[in-house]
Write an enzyme that holds these catalytic residues in place. Structure first.
Site, PDB file in Angstrom:
ATOM      1  N   TYR A  75       0.814  -1.215   0.000  1.00 57.74           N
ATOM      2  CA  TYR A  75       0.000   0.000   0.000  1.00 57.74           C
ATOM      3  C   TYR A  75       0.850   1.269   0.000  1.00 57.74           C
ATOM      4  O   TYR A  75       0.363   2.342  -0.344  1.00 57.74           O
ATOM      5  CB  TYR A  75      -0.925   0.021   1.211  1.00 57.74           C
ATOM      6  CG  TYR A  75      -2.018  -1.030   1.204  1.00 57.74           C
ATOM      7  CD1 TYR A  75      -2.287  -1.789   0.066  1.00 57.74           C
ATOM      8  CD2 TYR A  75      -2.772  -1.271   2.330  1.00 57.74           C
ATOM      9  CE1 TYR A  75      -3.277  -2.745   0.059  1.00 57.74           C
ATOM     10  CE2 TYR A  75      -3.780  -2.232   2.338  1.00 57.74           C
ATOM     11  CZ  TYR A  75      -4.024  -2.969   1.200  1.00 57.74           C
ATOM     12  OH  TYR A  75      -5.009  -3.924   1.197  1.00 57.74           O
ATOM     13  N   LYS A  87       3.888 -15.080   2.529  1.00 59.93           N
ATOM     14  CA  LYS A  87       4.004 -15.982   1.381  1.00 59.93           C
ATOM     15  C   LYS A  87       5.485 -16.154   1.048  1.00 59.93           C
ATOM     16  O   LYS A  87       5.965 -15.771  -0.029  1.00 59.93           O
ATOM     17  CB  LYS A  87       3.231 -15.428   0.175  1.00 59.93           C
ATOM     18  CG  LYS A  87       1.733 -15.602   0.261  1.00 59.93           C
ATOM     19  CD  LYS A  87       1.296 -17.056   0.088  1.00 59.93           C
ATOM     20  CE  LYS A  87       1.437 -17.497  -1.350  1.00 59.93           C
ATOM     21  NZ  LYS A  87       0.966 -18.906  -1.537  1.00 59.93           N
ATOM     22  N   ASP A 122      -2.481 -17.997   2.085  1.00 55.98           N
ATOM     23  CA  ASP A 122      -3.623 -18.708   1.509  1.00 55.98           C
ATOM     24  C   ASP A 122      -4.085 -19.836   2.410  1.00 55.98           C
ATOM     25  O   ASP A 122      -5.286 -20.067   2.575  1.00 55.98           O
ATOM     26  CB  ASP A 122      -3.288 -19.217   0.102  1.00 55.98           C
ATOM     27  CG  ASP A 122      -1.955 -19.932   0.019  1.00 55.98           C
ATOM     28  OD1 ASP A 122      -1.180 -19.920   0.999  1.00 55.98           O
ATOM     29  OD2 ASP A 122      -1.673 -20.505  -1.052  1.00 55.98           O
ATOM     30  N   ASP A 157      -5.107  -6.932   5.953  1.00 52.85           N
ATOM     31  CA  ASP A 157      -6.351  -6.308   5.516  1.00 52.85           C
ATOM     32  C   ASP A 157      -7.372  -7.379   5.146  1.00 52.85           C
ATOM     33  O   ASP A 157      -8.532  -7.366   5.594  1.00 52.85           O
ATOM     34  CB  ASP A 157      -6.051  -5.404   4.322  1.00 52.85           C
ATOM     35  CG  ASP A 157      -7.200  -4.483   3.963  1.00 52.85           C
ATOM     36  OD1 ASP A 157      -8.271  -4.567   4.591  1.00 52.85           O
ATOM     37  OD2 ASP A 157      -7.027  -3.679   3.035  1.00 52.85           O
ATOM     38  N   ASP A 207     -10.571  -9.083   7.794  1.00 56.59           N
ATOM     39  CA  ASP A 207     -11.956  -8.900   7.363  1.00 56.59           C
ATOM     40  C   ASP A 207     -12.665 -10.247   7.242  1.00 56.59           C
ATOM     41  O   ASP A 207     -13.849 -10.373   7.586  1.00 56.59           O
ATOM     42  CB  ASP A 207     -12.010  -8.162   6.026  1.00 56.59           C
ATOM     43  CG  ASP A 207     -11.974  -6.652   6.187  1.00 56.59           C
ATOM     44  OD1 ASP A 207     -11.623  -6.193   7.285  1.00 56.59           O
ATOM     45  OD2 ASP A 207     -12.276  -5.938   5.224  1.00 56.59           O
TER      46      ASP A 207
END
Length: 358
Positions: free
Chosen positions: A141, A192, A225, A249, A253
C-alpha cells in the site's frame, strides 16, 4: 488532566456511528470521572467536497497533537473516479503514515450472544478470540514505484511495489510477541515466503526475533492462503496472528465475519509508546445504508473502548463499555446486520440500550 480525542467522522455511516459514540463519551464525562475533550474535523470524501483534499495538513497536525483519534469511515461511489492521490482512501493512508501507527490491532472476538449469528457452525466459533496484528504503514500500500503507465499499442500496465525492511518487520513482530506473551503464548506469523522475497525476509526476521527475545512464545509460520482456509476450517486454533499490510487487511476482514458482522469489530492502530493511537471500526462507509439510521454503532463504541485502554489511561472504563455492549447483546438487541435476537433496533436505539447498561 484533560485529554483530547480528535473525531474524524468521515463519510457514509461514519458520522452516524461516531455520533452514538459521542453519547457514550458524554455519559462517562458526566458520571464516571472521564475528563475527555473532543474535537471534530473533516476527513475523506467530506473533506474533498469542502477543501479539495481528503485530509488537510492542519487536520494531520491536530491528530498528531491529540491523545487519540477516533475515525468513522471514508469513501463512497461519488469519489470513485477521483485521482488516486486525492481519493478518500489516500487521506487515510496519509494519516496513518503521518501518525506512524505501524501496528494495527484487530480483534476477532465472538460475543457469547452472537455465537449463532456467524455463517459457521456454533462449535467452530463459540469462544473465538483472535488478535490480528497487521503491519499498517508499509508493504504494497505504501511501496514505490507505483502507478499506471502506457506500454504502447493502446495497452497499459499497472504496478505496485511490495517492500519491507528489517526494522519494519521487527517492530510490528515485537508487538505480536508481546501480545502473545500476555495471552496464551502462541503467535502465528503469516506471509508468502514460498513465492515472495519480502515474505521470506519477513519469516527470517520474525524467526530470529523469536529465538533471541521471545523463546517462551510458541512461534509458528503459515502461508497466507492456508491461513485463509484455516480461518474457515478451524479458527480457534489461532491466538495472535502477525502479518503484513495486504494480508492483514484481507484476513482480518474474513475473520470478522466469523463473529457475525463487520459492524461489531473495532480496531486500534498504535505507534511508538507515548504517541497518539488511531482507532476505527473496521467496517466501511456502507453508502447503501447511509442516512437510514440502521447502522450498527457497536464497532465504533468498542473502538473507543480500545482508545480508553491503550491511549487514554482508563482501562477500567474500557471494561465497563465492553461489558455494556456484551450485556446489550445478551438482552437480545440486534441491528439489521446481526442475526437472531428479540429486539430489532436502529443505530440510536442500539446506543440507547448500551447506555442503559453502562
Amino acid at each position: 488532566m484533560t485529554k483530547t480525542l480528535l473525531l474524524l467522522p468521515g463519510d457514509g455511516i461514519g458520522p452516524e456511528v461516531t455520533a452514538q459514540t459521542v453519547r457514550i463519551i458524554e455519559r462517562l464525562n458526566a458520571e464516571a470521572g472521564l475528563d475527555l475533550a473532543t474535537e471534530t474535523a473533516l476527513f475523506g470524501g467530506a473533506a474533498i467536497d469542502a477543501t479539495g483534499v481528503p485530509i488537510e495538513e492542519a487536520t494531520i497536525a491536530r491528530a498528531q497533537a491529540a491523545d487519540a483519534v477516533l475515525m468513522g469511515a471514508v469513501g463512497g461511489p461519488q469519489w470513485a473516479a477521483t485521482a488516486f492521490d486525492v481519493r478518500p482512501e489516500a487521506g487515510l493512508l496519509k494519516l496513518r503514515g503521518a501518525m506512524n501507527v505501524f501496528a494495527n490491532l484487530r480483534p476477532a472476538l465472538c460475543f457469547p450472544a452472537l455465537a449463532d449469528a456467524s455463517t459457521l457452525k456454533r462449535e467452530l466459533i463459540e469462544g473465538l478470540d483472535i488478535m490480528f496484528v497487521r503491519e499498517l504503514v508499509g508493504g504494497v500500500y505504501f511501496g514505490s514505484p507505483r502507478g499506471i503507465e502506457d506500454i504502447g499499442g493502446g495497452k497499459r500496465r499497472g504496478f505496485n511495489t511490495q517492500s519491507y525492511t528489517t526494522d519494519e518487520i521487527v517492530r510490528v513482530a515485537r508487538v505480536g510477541f508481546e501480545l502473545a506473551r500476555a495471552r496464551t503464548g502462541r503467535l502465528c506469523s503469516v506471509e508468502k515466503a514460498n513465492v515472495m522475497e519480502s515474505g521470506l525476509l519477513w519469516r527470517e526476521e520474525v524467526t530470529k526475533l523469536g529465538a533471541s527475545d521471545y523463546p517462551d512464545v510458541q512461534l509458528s509460520h503459515m502461508y497466507a492462503d492456508n491461513c485463509a482456509m484455516q480461518l474457515v476450517r478451524a479458527p480457534k486454533q489461532f491466538d495472535v496472528i502477525v502479518t503484513d499490510n495486504l494480508f492483514g487487511d484481507i484476513l482480518s476482514d474474513a475473520a470478522a465475519m466469523l463473529t457475525g458482522s463487520l459492524g461489531m469489530l473495532p480496531s486500534a492502530a498504535l505507534g511508538e509508546a507515548g504517541r497518539p493511537g488511531l482507532y476505527e471500526p473496521i467496517h466501511g462507509s456502507a453508502p447503501d445504508i447511509a442516512g437510514q439510521g440502521i447502522a450498527n454503532p457497536c464497532a465504533s463504541i468498542l473502538s473507543f473502548a480500545m482508545a480508553l485502554r491503550s491511549s487514554l489511561g482508563r482501562p477500567d472504563l474500557a471494561e465497563r463499555v465492553e461489558g455494556a455492549v456484551a450485556a446489550t447483546l445478551e438482552a437480545g438487541y440486534r441491528t439489521a446486520d446481526l442475526a437472531g435476537g428479540t429486539q430489532r433496533v436502529g443505530t440510536a436505539a442500539m446506543a440507547d440500550a448500551v447506555l442503559e447498561r453502562l
